[in-house]
Design a protein around this motif. Sequence first.
Motif, PDB file in Angstrom:
ATOM      1  N   VAL A 165       0.852  -1.186   0.000  1.00  0.00           N
ATOM      2  CA  VAL A 165       0.000   0.000   0.000  1.00  0.00           C
ATOM      3  C   VAL A 165       0.893   1.242   0.000  1.00  0.00           C
ATOM      4  CG1 VAL A 165      -0.225   0.080   2.534  1.00  0.00           C
ATOM      5  CG2 VAL A 165      -1.993   1.122   1.087  1.00  0.00           C
ATOM      6  N   ALA A 177      -3.240   0.533  -3.358  1.00  0.00           N
ATOM      7  CA  ALA A 177      -2.800  -0.801  -2.919  1.00  0.00           C
ATOM      8  C   ALA A 177      -2.607  -1.672  -4.157  1.00  0.00           C
ATOM      9  CB  ALA A 177      -3.818  -1.423  -1.970  1.00  0.00           C
ATOM     10  N   LEU A 227      -9.032  -0.813   3.266  1.00  0.00           N
ATOM     11  CA  LEU A 227      -7.931   0.048   3.681  1.00  0.00           C
ATOM     12  C   LEU A 227      -8.296   0.594   5.054  1.00  0.00           C
ATOM     13  CD1 LEU A 227      -8.272   0.781   0.289  1.00  0.00           C
ATOM     14  CD2 LEU A 227      -5.985   1.580   0.909  1.00  0.00           C
ATOM     15  N   ALA A 264      -3.669  -2.412   3.976  1.00  0.00           N
ATOM     16  CA  ALA A 264      -4.712  -2.905   3.083  1.00  0.00           C
ATOM     17  C   ALA A 264      -4.752  -4.417   3.209  1.00  0.00           C
ATOM     18  CB  ALA A 264      -4.426  -2.490   1.643  1.00  0.00           C
TER      19      ALA A 264
END
Length: 443
Positions: A200, A217, A228, A267
Amino acid sequence: MAALAAATGGALGAPAAAEGGTPPGRVEFPTHCLPPQEAGLPPADGPTTARISVADPAPRVGDTVTVTYQVAATPAVNPIGGELPAGVLTPTGRVRLAGAQSGEVTVVGAEQGDAVPAGAPLPAVTMTGTFTVTAPGVTTLAPGGYTLHTAHLMDLDTVCTPAAPAGGPPADPDEPAAPATPVSQRLTATPLPEANLRRVFLGTAYGRPGARVEATAAGFPPGAAVTLAGRAGAAETADRVAATADGAGVVRAALPVTDRTTTSVVAYEGPAWSAGRGSGPAAYTVVAPAPPPPGTRKVTATVEAGDLAMTQTGEDIALGPVPYGEGGAATGRIGTVTIKDARGGPAGWSLIGRVSDFTGPGGVRIPAGALSWTPSCTAAAGSPSPCAPGSAGAVGADGAVLAATPDAPLVGGTFTVDAEVALQVPPYTPPGAYTALLTLTLS
């Protein structure tokens, strides 16, 4: 990626435990042997005593396994009218696979055998071959038919096929399904662990409470549902947003960060973050907007997360020579690999090595599974993470773990990784240099 080179030579691996034979793995099955038409001899029926062994009884999916088929006794006899000299017998055969993986492995042997008097049984022979493991689980190996080729005065083939047990239907070599033979060996294959390539990235490393942070991501399966989320150390905060990965496995979303305790963003797939399905953290700082009291000045320092990177000492890897005819292990080291983990957060890392087949003069190959290593890993003083070396064993085309660090509330540090390597070179491998590519992947 580094090149490995070795000179010729090698040894067969030790046989695995077998099922009730003496020595382990030895089995016996009825055989029907057809002598060459030129010999004018009747068919020979009787038991074949055989044994199958593998170089690695516990491979991983994708490994190349070397199989040895030894015929200790056969009903086949010398097909010529006089004495058969030593060293003129060349065997070929098949090994049957069943269970997790099915099919047949072709095995061959070099010219071998002692001198055989006229009319006497042909001597013991040894054949080897390789196959690639394609499925996890238990695969059984059983002896199949074999052909004994003699090259003296003329080329003659004696073909031996498994026969039906006494009282059963006769064996027919033209039938696709030959009679079953006893299992002589088993191997248990395990799946190869997959590297986690999820990452990410943030458009900015800090912002005021409530700011929307542009996050990207990558490394997720196409179409995956991805969350996220903000984190404070190892715990998630209230900041989160859901998104879907595009066809390239990339997610782009704006994450509102309102929780002042948020110090990073991760993420992940699924209901909660995990090391296998989540990214490492990207650092983020929430900057409070309150004005400082009169006569004071606010001082803010930001610790920015860095990267996970590696460097390697030297380039190509030269293994020691092996004598022609004797075979054995060509040994060496991969050279020092230095890993620096400056990401912060909870995600550890793993370093995986993969090697191609070794190619030598005239295209002769030594399979990738013949290369094994004994890894070592040392963490520098002050590193938050401990470093664990991978298990000693075969590297193979699909790879093995060289070193790794575990997940923890806070990880990082500098690590020195190395490994002793050994290439098992078979006897009578043609002289020359054999080269392969070793690829190291850090994730």
